[in-house]
Design a protein around this motif. Structure first.
Motif, PDB file in Angstrom:
ATOM      1  N   LEU A 198     -19.311 -60.992 -27.102  1.00  0.00           N
ATOM      2  CA  LEU A 198     -19.997 -60.118 -26.158  1.00  0.00           C
ATOM      3  C   LEU A 198     -19.045 -58.982 -25.770  1.00  0.00           C
ATOM      4  N   CYS A 199     -19.420 -57.751 -26.120  1.00  0.00           N
ATOM      5  CA  CYS A 199     -18.541 -56.588 -25.984  1.00  0.00           C
ATOM      6  C   CYS A 199     -18.901 -55.779 -24.739  1.00  0.00           C
ATOM      7  N   PHE A 200     -17.909 -55.552 -23.879  1.00  0.00           N
ATOM      8  CA  PHE A 200     -18.105 -54.813 -22.633  1.00  0.00           C
ATOM      9  C   PHE A 200     -17.548 -53.392 -22.701  1.00  0.00           C
ATOM     10  N   GLN A 201     -17.267 -52.871 -23.886  1.00  0.00           N
ATOM     11  CA  GLN A 201     -16.597 -51.571 -23.992  1.00  0.00           C
ATOM     12  C   GLN A 201     -17.487 -50.416 -23.546  1.00  0.00           C
ATOM     13  N   ASN A 202     -16.836 -49.405 -22.951  1.00  0.00           N
ATOM     14  CA  ASN A 202     -17.513 -48.140 -22.682  1.00  0.00           C
ATOM     15  C   ASN A 202     -17.613 -47.346 -23.976  1.00  0.00           C
ATOM     16  N   GLY A 203     -18.525 -46.386 -23.995  1.00  0.00           N
ATOM     17  CA  GLY A 203     -18.645 -45.508 -25.144  1.00  0.00           C
ATOM     18  C   GLY A 203     -19.380 -46.166 -26.306  1.00  0.00           C
ATOM     19  N   ILE A 204     -19.284 -45.529 -27.469  1.00  0.00           N
ATOM     20  CA  ILE A 204     -19.941 -46.027 -28.669  1.00  0.00           C
ATOM     21  C   ILE A 204     -18.951 -45.988 -29.834  1.00  0.00           C
ATOM     22  N   GLY A 205     -19.317 -46.636 -30.924  1.00  0.00           N
ATOM     23  CA  GLY A 205     -18.497 -46.621 -32.121  1.00  0.00           C
ATOM     24  C   GLY A 205     -17.700 -47.889 -32.348  1.00  0.00           C
ATOM     25  N   HIS A 206     -17.547 -48.721 -31.306  1.00  0.00           N
ATOM     26  CA  HIS A 206     -16.724 -49.907 -31.455  1.00  0.00           C
ATOM     27  C   HIS A 206     -17.378 -50.997 -32.286  1.00  0.00           C
ATOM     28  N   VAL A 207     -18.705 -51.027 -32.315  1.00  0.00           N
ATOM     29  CA  VAL A 207     -19.384 -52.086 -33.064  1.00  0.00           C
ATOM     30  C   VAL A 207     -19.081 -51.981 -34.553  1.00  0.00           C
ATOM     31  N   ASP A 208     -19.054 -50.763 -35.077  1.00  0.00           N
ATOM     32  CA  ASP A 208     -18.730 -50.584 -36.500  1.00  0.00           C
ATOM     33  C   ASP A 208     -17.330 -51.086 -36.803  1.00  0.00           C
ATOM     34  N   LYS A 209     -16.382 -50.804 -35.903  1.00  0.00           N
ATOM     35  CA  LYS A 209     -15.003 -51.244 -36.116  1.00  0.00           C
ATOM     36  C   LYS A 209     -14.893 -52.758 -36.029  1.00  0.00           C
ATOM     37  N   CYS A 247     -23.265 -61.687 -35.165  1.00  0.00           N
ATOM     38  CA  CYS A 247     -22.673 -62.461 -34.071  1.00  0.00           C
ATOM     39  C   CYS A 247     -22.227 -61.580 -32.907  1.00  0.00           C
ATOM     40  N   ILE A 248     -22.463 -60.267 -33.015  1.00  0.00           N
ATOM     41  CA  ILE A 248     -21.981 -59.334 -31.996  1.00  0.00           C
ATOM     42  C   ILE A 248     -23.102 -58.961 -31.033  1.00  0.00           C
ATOM     43  N   ASP A 249     -22.824 -59.116 -29.746  1.00  0.00           N
ATOM     44  CA  ASP A 249     -23.742 -58.683 -28.700  1.00  0.00           C
ATOM     45  C   ASP A 249     -23.049 -57.648 -27.823  1.00  0.00           C
ATOM     46  N   LEU A 250     -23.845 -56.838 -27.162  1.00  0.00           N
ATOM     47  CA  LEU A 250     -23.326 -55.813 -26.259  1.00  0.00           C
ATOM     48  C   LEU A 250     -23.635 -56.174 -24.818  1.00  0.00           C
ATOM     49  N   ALA A 251     -22.731 -55.794 -23.930  1.00  0.00           N
ATOM     50  CA  ALA A 251     -22.959 -55.921 -22.495  1.00  0.00           C
ATOM     51  C   ALA A 251     -22.731 -54.568 -21.847  1.00  0.00           C
ATOM     52  N   VAL A 252     -23.651 -54.178 -21.005  1.00  0.00           N
ATOM     53  CA  VAL A 252     -23.487 -52.966 -20.192  1.00  0.00           C
ATOM     54  C   VAL A 252     -23.601 -53.405 -18.744  1.00  0.00           C
ATOM     55  N   VAL A 300     -10.492 -57.024  -6.937  1.00  0.00           N
ATOM     56  CA  VAL A 300     -11.428 -56.791  -5.839  1.00  0.00           C
ATOM     57  C   VAL A 300     -12.784 -56.424  -6.430  1.00  0.00           C
ATOM     58  N   HIS A 301     -13.827 -57.110  -5.966  1.00  0.00           N
ATOM     59  CA  HIS A 301     -15.196 -56.778  -6.371  1.00  0.00           C
ATOM     60  C   HIS A 301     -15.667 -55.651  -5.458  1.00  0.00           C
ATOM     61  N   THR A 302     -15.671 -54.425  -5.968  1.00  0.00           N
ATOM     62  CA  THR A 302     -15.906 -53.254  -5.123  1.00  0.00           C
ATOM     63  C   THR A 302     -17.372 -52.874  -5.000  1.00  0.00           C
ATOM     64  N   GLY A 303     -18.233 -53.447  -5.814  1.00  0.00           N
ATOM     65  CA  GLY A 303     -19.647 -53.092  -5.714  1.00  0.00           C
ATOM     66  C   GLY A 303     -20.497 -53.882  -6.676  1.00  0.00           C
ATOM     67  N   SER A 304     -21.637 -54.358  -6.189  1.00  0.00           N
ATOM     68  CA  SER A 304     -22.548 -55.120  -7.039  1.00  0.00           C
ATOM     69  C   SER A 304     -23.387 -54.174  -7.888  1.00  0.00           C
ATOM     70  N   GLY A 305     -23.761 -54.649  -9.051  1.00  0.00           N
ATOM     71  CA  GLY A 305     -24.566 -53.833  -9.950  1.00  0.00           C
ATOM     72  C   GLY A 305     -25.496 -54.683 -10.778  1.00  0.00           C
ATOM     73  N   THR A 306     -25.802 -54.205 -11.960  1.00  0.00           N
ATOM     74  CA  THR A 306     -26.695 -54.892 -12.885  1.00  0.00           C
ATOM     75  C   THR A 306     -26.024 -54.959 -14.249  1.00  0.00           C
ATOM     76  N   THR A 307     -26.284 -56.042 -14.970  1.00  0.00           N
ATOM     77  CA  THR A 307     -25.723 -56.223 -16.307  1.00  0.00           C
ATOM     78  C   THR A 307     -26.852 -56.486 -17.292  1.00  0.00           C
ATOM     79  N   TRP A 308     -26.756 -55.847 -18.445  1.00  0.00           N
ATOM     80  CA  TRP A 308     -27.716 -56.084 -19.525  1.00  0.00           C
ATOM     81  C   TRP A 308     -26.953 -56.581 -20.745  1.00  0.00           C
ATOM     82  N   ILE A 309     -27.513 -57.553 -21.453  1.00  0.00           N
ATOM     83  CA  ILE A 309     -26.896 -58.020 -22.689  1.00  0.00           C
ATOM     84  C   ILE A 309     -27.968 -58.112 -23.771  1.00  0.00           C
ATOM     85  N   GLY A 310     -27.528 -57.916 -25.015  1.00  0.00           N
ATOM     86  CA  GLY A 310     -28.464 -57.996 -26.133  1.00  0.00           C
ATOM     87  C   GLY A 310     -27.754 -57.730 -27.441  1.00  0.00           C
TER      88      GLY A 310
END
Length: 326
Positions: free
Chosen positions: A109-120, A129-134, A148-158
């Motif tokens: 499960l990859c949490f990287q910012n940006g794009i292009g890392h999946v190909d690498k 076997c690769i999933d993305l997390a935003v 420190v948890h500075t702010g709650s948000g939302t996470t998507w995976i797929g």
């Protein structure tokens, strides 16, 4: 379910701490032996509001694993490897280590910012076997063993988006994704499965491409960015060019992206963006995989992006000389 988190920056420490607090079987792999030792000796402190708790999470270092050619790598056999390092740290030795960790039964499960890392990554790990997390969760690493948890948000995976548009629809993959979604929700992260990860990744990329470089160049916190008309004009120009590049690449963008940018600035008002932290510390930034990625998409579509080009060059110029060349 066994989880290994690779990367002990702000996001890695936060995700590891929250999962551990919820009772998950999680191990943390740090970059340095010094950080691993600190975590093993004093535990991982999670600060949320006025409350702090210490979690005892086993930690190992990639520094030692790499030094021994993988001979020192514990036999974790994880069901999931969570990858929270920045794209600039995706070295061949690290990716080989991930491949060995996953063996045949795990998912990444990859949490990287940006794009292009999946190909690498896909050159070392089976793409199926690769999933993305935003995630829009906010975190700040205060020391090697405190976050420190500075702010709650939302996470998507797929599933990571493949060039042929296919995803892994095997029942075991779907079960694994649902288990991870459940674990993340139990840890306190509102998490949703999505089959539109390409759009979600791009939408976050467009927001990051506005906030990160401008805060880095202006040396201001996120909340200060929309404070003047000149800054807002730059923000809008970057967003407009980014949307054009995305749509030229066949990516659907949301109609409320400008409102989302302002909302992120407000919710993370006191935060220093990761790019600002990197520039302030004299480190290489993620500009290649954020604004650089938008420039690449714009060039392929013959779409003008002069503001991104200027901002990209300015951030590159602010980096150490040895890091500035592309």
């Amino acid at each position: 379910m066994k989880i290994v988190c690779i990367g002990a920056g702000s996001v890695g420490l936060l995700v590891t701490a929250k999962l551990a607090a919820a009772g998950a079987d999680v191990v943390l792999i740090t970059r340095t032996e010094q950080q691993a030792s600190a975590l093993n000796e004093s535990g991982l402190t999670l600060q949320e509001g006025d409350n702090a708790k210490v979690l005892h999470v086993p930690a190992a270092s990639f520094e030692r694993i790499d030094a021994t050619g993988g001979q020192d790598m514990p036999d974790y056999r994880p069901d999931w490897v969570l990858l929270t390092v920045k794209q600039k740290h995706l070295s061949e030795p690290l990716l080989l280590t991930i491949s060995k960790l996953l063996r045949e039964q795990g998912r990444l499960l990859c949490f990287q910012n940006g794009i292009g890392h999946v190909d690498k990554i896909g050159r070392y790990v089976p793409p199926a076997c690769i999933d993305l997390a935003v995630t829009t969760e906010g975190a700040r690493r205060e020391s090697a063993s405190r976050v420190v948890h500075t702010g709650s948000g939302t996470t998507w995976i797929g599933c990571a988006d493949r060039k042929d548009g296919s995803g892994d629809s095997r029942p075991e993959a779907e079960i694994a994704q649902k288990l991870m979604e459940k674990a993340m929700n139990e840890a306190g992260f509102p998490t949703f499965l999505s089959n539109q990860m390409k759009e979600i990744v791009w939408n976050k990329l467009l927001i990051n491409a506005v906030i990160n470089p401008l805060t880095a160049l202006l040396r201001i916190r996120n909340g200060e960015l929309p404070a003047t008309g000149q800054r807002r004009q730059l923000m809008k120009e970057l967003l407009r060019e980014g949307i054009a590049a995305a749509e030229g690449s066949g990516v659907r963008t949301r109609d409320d992206l400008w409102e989302q940018v302002l909302e992120v600035c407000a919710k993370t008002a006191r935060n220093e963006s990761s790019m600002l932290q990197d520039v302030s510390a004299g480190r290489a930034t993620e500009i290649e995989w954020i604004n650089g990625a938008i420039l690449d998409a714009a060039r392929k579509g013959n779409i003008p992006a002069p503001t991104h080009d200027t901002i990209y060059k300015l951030v590159k110029a602010a980096q150490p000389a040895e890091e500035a060349g592309r």
